[in-house]
Design a protein around this motif. Structure first.
Motif, PDB file in Angstrom:
ATOM      1  N   HIS A 117      35.187   6.224  75.183  1.00  0.00           N
ATOM      2  CA  HIS A 117      36.121   6.235  73.603  1.00  0.00           C
ATOM      3  C   HIS A 117      37.037   7.588  73.785  1.00  0.00           C
ATOM      4  O   HIS A 117      37.674   7.073  72.807  1.00  0.00           O
ATOM      5  N   ALA A 126      32.158   2.149  69.051  1.00  0.00           N
ATOM      6  CA  ALA A 126      33.841   2.245  69.858  1.00  0.00           C
ATOM      7  C   ALA A 126      34.585   2.141  68.712  1.00  0.00           C
ATOM      8  O   ALA A 126      35.896   1.886  68.457  1.00  0.00           O
ATOM      9  N   ASN A 180      31.410   6.914  83.209  1.00  0.00           N
ATOM     10  CA  ASN A 180      31.419   5.473  82.647  1.00  0.00           C
ATOM     11  C   ASN A 180      30.615   5.772  81.719  1.00  0.00           C
ATOM     12  O   ASN A 180      30.495   4.734  80.665  1.00  0.00           O
ATOM     13  N   PRO A 226      29.855   5.614  77.938  1.00  0.00           N
ATOM     14  CA  PRO A 226      30.825   4.589  76.767  1.00  0.00           C
ATOM     15  C   PRO A 226      31.536   5.558  75.650  1.00  0.00           C
ATOM     16  O   PRO A 226      32.769   5.583  74.983  1.00  0.00           O
TER      17      PRO A 226
END
Length: 421
Positions: A265, A210, A259, A261
């Motif tokens: 990103h 991230a 969803n 992650p």
């Protein structure tokens, strides 16, 4: 104002160069967060070393191929002394710095695809060759005057090939070069089972992933906005379009990946890759649509690449940069039309032809460079080295050395009365 404008232009481009330089930290942390812990140091070293090699190659060879300019003259001439061919206040020097950070993005892109099993020195040789010869050749055709390419495009299609900030020149080029590198290298050991299944290798550190995506996203506004290269060309439209495409990529990746992650990103980056080409001519709604399509395209191609096509592209750089970059080149010809709210001055046939040519040149480059290096030097670590990890095999130290060294009981030493406090 006439006396201050050259200095403002120097500052403007310098700030852009610094922001794109910072993006290389984003490339590094994106890779660190994705690869296994035993390959994290290698990811950091590759990005930094590739940047250094790229800069040297581009300074002495590549920039001259692209623009016909060399720097082997006195510093007085370089800084724009009277009668010099160089612009005042060293403007051409910061322009080189800015464009060198673009050139160095090519091996940074490739690095993510070949992670966890590539030899170190053959990759540095590939980096030198690509940034000294192959990338500047295409860059000079599109952003320079090389081979009369843009004149021919204008005469043939009524408009030149428009790529304002490098959807095709940088991103698609890097992504399709990476395809050749990944195919020549082969999949990581154990990635695909003999029965046809695929071993799951989750990201090692989502916060680092991230962080890398955030650094890249912030730096991208320097990548896009400062591509004007003169303060008089500064446009808020480029900034807003970059923002809208970024959020479009995030939301579509969120939806299609359910969803995930990592995809969310990278969805931001997919949107930013796609908007580069037309960020100066499309409407913000067109930018939002471009980003949304790019986010979905990335997730779909990544999954196909890994599970169906058996191409072990670790970070998904071919889907992200290769496909989304090509999408951006074509989308510029669609959403840049005045009928769709754009500023016009672009041709869809020209965008399709220019994008296809860039993909072709990059693909041939990747297979030729990495194919030759594979035949001469080899590209892969040995099975034992890959199992141990590139950190220990190449750099002789891991990311967490205190966890890799045996812990000894030192209490007898501390309790020794002869010990001096």
């Amino acid at each position: 104002m006439d006396s201050t404008t050259p200095g403002l232009d120097v500052l403007f481009v310098l700030l852009g160069a610094i922001m794109v330089l910072a993006m290389h930290a984003g490339f590094a942390f994106l890779e660190v967060g994705t690869v296994r812990r035993k390959n994290q140091v290698n990811a950091l070293v590759k990005i930094l070393t590739d940047f250094a090699v790229s800069t040297v190659a581009y300074f002495f060879i590549g920039y001259g191929i692209a623009y016909g300019v060399h720097f082997l003259v006195s510093a007085k001439v370089l800084t724009g002394a009277e009668g010099s061919l160089f612009a005042p206040k060293g403007y051409d020097l910061v322009k080189f710095f800015f464009l060198a950070t673009f050139a160095a993005a090519i091996p940074a892109i490739v690095s993510g695809g070949i992670a966890e099993r590539a030899k170190f020195h053959p990759q540095l040789i590939a980096t030198f060759l690509i940034t000294a010869i192959f990338y500047p050749g295409f860059e000079g055709m599109v952003w320079g005057t090389r081979l009369g390419f843009q004149d021919w495009m204008g005469a043939t299609f009524g408009s030149g090939f428009h790529d304002f900030a490098g959807s095709v020149v940088v991103h698609a080029f890097g992504g399709w070069v990476a395809l050749g590198a990944v195919v020549m290298l082969g999949a990581r050991r154990g990635r695909y089972r003999k029965g046809g299944g695929m071993a799951g290798i989750p990201p090692s550190n989502l916060p680092f992933l991230a962080l890398g995506a955030w650094i890249l996203s912030v730096g991208w506004f320097g990548f896009n906005v400062m591509s004007a290269q003169k303060i008089e060309g500064l446009s808020g439209l480029v900034a807003l379009n970059s923002l809208m495409s970024m959020v479009g990529g995030i939301l579509s990746a969120l939806l299609i990946s359910r969803n995930d992650p990592g995809f969310i990103h990278n969805g931001a980056l997919a949107g930013l890759v796609a908007v580069c080409a037309g960020s100066d001519v499309i409407h913000p709604v067109g930018a939002l649509a471009t980003g949304a399509i790019a986010g979905m395209l990335f997730v779909w191609v990544f999954n196909q690449c890994q599970s169906k096509w058996k191409i072990d592209d670790v970070l998904g750089v071919w889907p992200l940069h290769g496909f989304c970059g090509a999408l951006g080149g074509i989308a510029c010809g669609v959403f840049g039309q005045e009928s769709l709210g754009g500023l016009g001055g672009v041709s869809l046939p020209a965008q399709i032809f220019g994008t296809g040519l860039g993909v072709l040149i990059a693909t041939v480059t990747g297979f030729v460079v990495y194919g030759v290096l594979k035949a001469i030097l080899g590209l892969r670590l040995s099975g034992e080295e890959e199992f141990a990890g590139a950190d220990l095999s190449i750099h002789r130290i891991g990311a967490y050395p205190e966890e890799e060294v045996p812990s000894y009981d030192i209490s007898p030493v501390l309790d020794d009365p002869r010990r001096v406090a």
